[in-house]
Design an enzyme around this catalytic site. Structure first.
Site, short mmCIF file in Angstrom:
data_model
loop_
_atom_site.label_atom_id
_atom_site.label_comp_id
_atom_site.label_asym_id
_atom_site.label_seq_id
_atom_site.Cartn_x
_atom_site.Cartn_y
_atom_site.Cartn_z
N SER A 240 0.72 -1.16 0.05
CA SER A 240 0.15 -0.06 0.05
C SER A 240 0.71 1.27 0.00
CB SER A 240 -0.87 0.02 1.21
OG SER A 240 -1.92 0.99 1.00
N ASP B 191 9.42 5.70 -10.19
CA ASP B 191 9.29 6.04 -11.82
C ASP B 191 9.71 7.38 -11.87
OD1 ASP B 191 7.60 3.85 -11.63
OD2 ASP B 191 5.83 4.79 -12.25
N LYS C 141 -0.42 -4.09 -3.58
CA LYS C 141 -1.82 -3.58 -3.26
C LYS C 141 -1.94 -2.14 -3.85
CE LYS C 141 -4.61 -2.14 0.61
NZ LYS C 141 -4.87 -0.64 0.08
#
Length: 523
Positions: free
Chosen positions: A298, A309, A323
């Site tokens: 999470s 990223d 998740k």
């Protein structure tokens, strides 16, 4: 605790990998006018009324409602859950980051509360309570010699800020009983375990969950490390099951330049909400490493995904849980709540990292066991990712979606294949309980030792290693520890150091031989 080698890793994992994102409220509808024919939404309320009024036996309809709500949520996704009223206080307290009480870590020795250690600078420490003390009475309430439910125990020790409670203490090391008055105060529940220097230029911060206070704790630790000369940083979110999404975003913001995308969410109506980095952060330059494992979920994955990223951090470890669902907590008005999935989140490159739950909740959580079977915890090549789930970062690095964050640097489990239970049990509360019992037998022999003397003592003896093997057998856990003797002794030694000299010393000993830390420091 009863367990066995085959199931322990999965059970231990299940207690860790729980992502939580709290939000707005929604009131539960009360029974009303049922005149509308075929109103499916009113059937449950009408059935409960029928049972209350006409059923032959007395029935606790509240329990029926709870069961029904749970059954409904199980049909949705694995992370939409019901929280009963008796569970809400503990959940809210953990996420709030503090509570009002006397400030002790304790362990039940037989039928008596034993203080493992008082919270540093907390009410009990200020009142003179020490590790090993037994709490016999709270006022006139007897707290030993009978089974007492934890909720009842907590209610005796908690209270309002500034209120006083008289405790009757038995100090085993001195064989004396005495009374002490403790003034209750706010006791923090740390979400940042430690912030320390690994070497002269590399700092380390361990986050155990994302609660209301996490960013403030993190910022304090990061600023302290910068003052000590940190030019690179390791953020450890291993075994961090998540929490408030917003806190992961705030932390990511400190590493990214203004207007870089951190995360975005999409709901079923197609609404997209994007979150971007704000003004200058605390640590926009300098190498950053994020440590993850199969229990990182999470909010931990939001942080790792945002930095990966944006080409801002190197992710080290093993594939995270997977998740990518966002929950909102909605209250029913009776003290209970539902934590309902309301959106999916995506990392800046557009990847969803939610693993499939099409086969149901049981299969969803069994996927963790599948990672053992396939050898994924030992080889990055065993991670199966579809080519269609490849994404590129701005600098052209390939990242993957479809089920967790795949690390840039893979680090296998430290133990051999088939010995996974040992790695997990050494990080479980059992080690702390064992060490407390060992200290409690002869606390005087450790009194006055320096840390260096303790380490020398632990190095030259196998006494506690052998005692731990006996302890596991007593608790019906059959494990062969001999092949991992060095690992086991390291965790036992670290726990002794933690209980005697503070949590930072625990981490210093563990991290010194940590395989992921070694991988980072090679870079």
């Amino acid at each position: 605790m009863k367990s066995n080698k085959k199931y322990f890793p999965i059970l231990f994992f299940a207690t860790l990998a729980v992502g939580v994102v709290l939000g707005t409220m929604l009131n539960f509808p009360v029974p009303g006018n049922f005149s509308t024919a075929n109103n499916h939404k009113n059937k449950l309320n009408k059935l409960i009324d029928f049972i209350d009024a006409e059923y032959v036996d007395s029935v606790n309809t509240d329990s029926i409602v709870d069961l029904t709500v749970n059954n409904i949520l199980e049909k949705l996704d694995p992370h939409s859950v019901y929280i009963a009223p008796e569970e809400m206080e503990g959940v809210s307290q953990s996420m709030k980051g503090d509570f009002v009480g006397i400030g002790i870590n304790f362990y039940m020795v037989g039928d008596t509360i034993a203080v493992v250690k008082p919270v540093e600078n907390g009410p009990s420490e200020k009142a003179g309570i020490q590790a090993g003390d037994r709490i016999l009475f709270a006022g006139k309430d007897k707290l030993f010699g009978r089974k007492i439910h934890l909720d009842t125990l907590f209610s005796k020790l908690k209270g309002n800020v500034g209120s006083e409670i008289q405790l009757t203490i038995y100090r085993k090391i001195q064989d004396k009983k005495f009374n002490v008055t403790v003034k209750r105060d706010i006791v923090p529940i740390k979400s940042v375990d430690v912030a320390l220097m690994l070497n002269k230029t590399t700092g380390y911060i361990k986050i155990n969950r994302f609660a209301e206070t996490t960013y403030d704790e993190f910022k304090k630790g990061l600023l302290s490390l910068k003052k000590q000369g940190a030019k690179a940083l390791v953020i450890d979110v291993r075994d961090n099951g998540g929490g408030y999404l917003e806190k992961a975003v705030e932390i990511a913001d400190d590493f990214l330049k203004k207007d870089q995308l951190i995360v975005f969410t999409k709901n079923k109506k197609g609404r997209t909400d994007k979150t971007f980095a704000s003004e200058k952060g605390i640590f926009e330059t300098g190498n950053v490493f994020v440590l993850i494992n199969e229990n990182s979920a999470s909010a931990s994955e939001i942080l790792a995904g945002a930095l990966q990223d944006n080409d801002r951090a190197t992710i080290v470890g093993r594939r995270s849980f997977g998740k990518g669902l966002v929950q909102r907590e909605m209250n029913f008005g009776d003290g209970s709540a539902v934590r309902l999935t309301v959106a999916r989140y995506f990392t800046p490159t557009g990847r969803s990292i939610q693993k499939s739950y099409k086969e149901g909740n049981e299969d969803y959580f069994k996927e963790f066991g599948h990672r053992f079977e396939t050898g994924e915890l030992y080889s990055k090549d065993s991670i199966k990712i579809a080519d269609t789930l490849k994404f590129k970062t701005p600098k052209g690095k390939i990242v993957y979606g479809g089920g967790g964050i795949v690390p840039d640097i893979f680090v296998p489990l430290e133990v051999e294949h088939g010995q996974e239970s040992i790695a997990y049990i050494m990080q479980s509360p059992m080690v702390g309980n064992f060490v407390f019992e060992q200290l409690d037998k002869d606390r005087k022999s450790f009194k006055g030792l320096t840390l260096e003397q303790l380490l020398a003592k632990m190095e030259k003896t196998d006494l506690y290693f052998n005692n731990f093997k006996t302890y596991l057998k007593k608790n019906e856990i059959e494990l062969s520890l001999d092949k991992n003797k060095e690992l086991v002794k390291r965790y036992i030694t670290a726990e002794f150091a933690g209980q005697l000299f503070g949590e930072e010393k625990y981490f210093e000993i563990i991290l010194n031989q940590d395989v992921m830390i070694k991988a980072v420091l090679k870079k």
